[in-house]
Write a protein that holds these residues in place. Structure first.
Motif, PDB file in Angstrom:
ATOM      1  N   ARG A  68      -0.853   5.651   0.470  1.00  0.00           N
ATOM      2  CA  ARG A  68       0.081   4.908  -0.380  1.00  0.00           C
ATOM      3  C   ARG A  68       1.459   4.835   0.263  1.00  0.00           C
ATOM      4  O   ARG A  68       2.111   3.789   0.246  1.00  0.00           O
ATOM      5  CB  ARG A  68       0.203   5.581  -1.752  1.00  0.00           C
ATOM      6  CG  ARG A  68      -0.800   5.135  -2.765  1.00  0.00           C
ATOM      7  CD  ARG A  68      -0.405   5.588  -4.168  1.00  0.00           C
ATOM      8  NE  ARG A  68      -0.094   7.008  -4.219  1.00  0.00           N
ATOM      9  CZ  ARG A  68      -0.937   7.970  -4.600  1.00  0.00           C
ATOM     10  NH1 ARG A  68      -2.161   7.649  -4.947  1.00  0.00           N
ATOM     11  NH2 ARG A  68      -0.563   9.220  -4.642  1.00  0.00           N
ATOM     12  N   ASP A  69       1.916   5.978   0.823  1.00  0.00           N
ATOM     13  CA  ASP A  69       3.229   5.995   1.475  1.00  0.00           C
ATOM     14  C   ASP A  69       3.243   5.089   2.702  1.00  0.00           C
ATOM     15  O   ASP A  69       4.227   4.393   2.947  1.00  0.00           O
ATOM     16  CB  ASP A  69       3.603   7.426   1.877  1.00  0.00           C
ATOM     17  CG  ASP A  69       3.851   8.318   0.671  1.00  0.00           C
ATOM     18  OD1 ASP A  69       4.018   7.769  -0.447  1.00  0.00           O
ATOM     19  OD2 ASP A  69       3.881   9.554   0.840  1.00  0.00           O
ATOM     20  N   ASP A  71       1.416   2.399   3.122  1.00  0.00           N
ATOM     21  CA  ASP A  71       1.420   1.016   2.620  1.00  0.00           C
ATOM     22  C   ASP A  71       2.797   0.635   2.091  1.00  0.00           C
ATOM     23  O   ASP A  71       3.249  -0.490   2.272  1.00  0.00           O
ATOM     24  CB  ASP A  71       0.376   0.833   1.524  1.00  0.00           C
ATOM     25  CG  ASP A  71      -1.041   0.836   2.063  1.00  0.00           C
ATOM     26  OD1 ASP A  71      -1.207   0.654   3.281  1.00  0.00           O
ATOM     27  OD2 ASP A  71      -1.971   1.035   1.255  1.00  0.00           O
ATOM     28  N   ALA A  72       3.487   1.550   1.431  1.00  0.00           N
ATOM     29  CA  ALA A  72       4.819   1.273   0.900  1.00  0.00           C
ATOM     30  C   ALA A  72       5.816   1.031   2.028  1.00  0.00           C
ATOM     31  O   ALA A  72       6.681   0.144   1.921  1.00  0.00           O
ATOM     32  CB  ALA A  72       5.295   2.415   0.012  1.00  0.00           C
ATOM     33  N   GLU A  73       5.709   1.778   3.112  1.00  0.00           N
ATOM     34  CA  GLU A  73       6.611   1.550   4.248  1.00  0.00           C
ATOM     35  C   GLU A  73       6.273   0.254   4.967  1.00  0.00           C
ATOM     36  O   GLU A  73       7.146  -0.387   5.537  1.00  0.00           O
ATOM     37  CB  GLU A  73       6.526   2.741   5.207  1.00  0.00           C
ATOM     38  CG  GLU A  73       7.236   3.952   4.685  1.00  0.00           C
ATOM     39  CD  GLU A  73       7.388   5.031   5.751  1.00  0.00           C
ATOM     40  OE1 GLU A  73       7.225   4.718   6.940  1.00  0.00           O
ATOM     41  OE2 GLU A  73       7.659   6.168   5.359  1.00  0.00           O
ATOM     42  N   GLY A  74       5.028  -0.127   4.945  1.00  0.00           N
ATOM     43  CA  GLY A  74       4.625  -1.391   5.564  1.00  0.00           C
ATOM     44  C   GLY A  74       5.115  -2.595   4.781  1.00  0.00           C
ATOM     45  O   GLY A  74       5.308  -3.669   5.327  1.00  0.00           O
ATOM     46  N   ASP A  75       5.313  -2.427   3.473  1.00  0.00           N
ATOM     47  CA  ASP A  75       5.778  -3.524   2.615  1.00  0.00           C
ATOM     48  C   ASP A  75       7.279  -3.750   2.745  1.00  0.00           C
ATOM     49  O   ASP A  75       7.783  -4.779   2.340  1.00  0.00           O
ATOM     50  CB  ASP A  75       5.432  -3.250   1.153  1.00  0.00           C
ATOM     51  CG  ASP A  75       3.938  -3.309   0.905  1.00  0.00           C
ATOM     52  OD1 ASP A  75       3.238  -3.923   1.740  1.00  0.00           O
ATOM     53  OD2 ASP A  75       3.477  -2.756  -0.103  1.00  0.00           O
ATOM     54  N   ARG A  76       8.012  -2.803   3.290  1.00  0.00           N
ATOM     55  CA  ARG A  76       9.480  -2.937   3.373  1.00  0.00           C
ATOM     56  C   ARG A  76       9.891  -3.964   4.350  1.00  0.00           C
ATOM     57  O   ARG A  76       9.514  -4.409   5.268  1.00  0.00           O
ATOM     58  CB  ARG A  76      10.117  -1.606   3.741  1.00  0.00           C
ATOM     59  CG  ARG A  76      10.009  -0.624   2.627  1.00  0.00           C
ATOM     60  CD  ARG A  76      10.744   0.631   2.990  1.00  0.00           C
ATOM     61  NE  ARG A  76      10.399   1.667   1.983  1.00  0.00           N
ATOM     62  CZ  ARG A  76      10.810   2.895   2.064  1.00  0.00           C
ATOM     63  NH1 ARG A  76      11.554   3.288   3.038  1.00  0.00           N
ATOM     64  NH2 ARG A  76      10.485   3.747   1.142  1.00  0.00           N
TER      65      ARG A  76
END
Length: 76
Positions: A68-69, A71-76
Motif C-alpha cells: 500500500r505504501d 502504491d501511495a508513493e507511486g501515485d504522488r
C-alpha cells in the motif's frame, strides 16, 4: 514477497489449520495426556494453531502495508 504470494500462503495456512483442528486432522492429537502447559494435548494443539494464526495475519498485514505504501508513493 509479492502480495499475491503472501495471500496464497495465508490461505494455505488457514486451510491446513481448518483440517488440523477438526476431525480427522485432530484425531492423532485427541488425547488428555500429556499435559502441555497444564492443558490437555488436544486443547494445546488447537490453541497453538490459533496463536500461530495471529502471527500469520500480522505478517500478511506487514506485506500488504508495504505494498500500500509503495502504491501511495507511486501515485504522488
Amino acid at each position: 514477497m509479492r502480495l499475491r504470494t503472501a495471500r496464497a500462503l495465508t490461505a494455505v495456512y488457514f486451510t491446513a489449520m481448518t483440517f488440523f483442528v477438526v476431525w480427522p486432522g485432530l484425531v492423532p492429537f485427541a488425547r488428555i495426556r500429556p499435559l502441555v502447559l497444564g492443558l490437555p494435548l488436544s486443547m494445546a494443539w488447537i490453541a497453538g494453531w490459533v496463536a500461530a494464526s495471529v502471527g500469520v495475519l500480522f505478517l500478511l498485514d506487514r506485506v500488504e502495508r508495504r505494498h500500500r505504501d509503495a502504491d501511495a508513493e507511486g501515485d504522488r
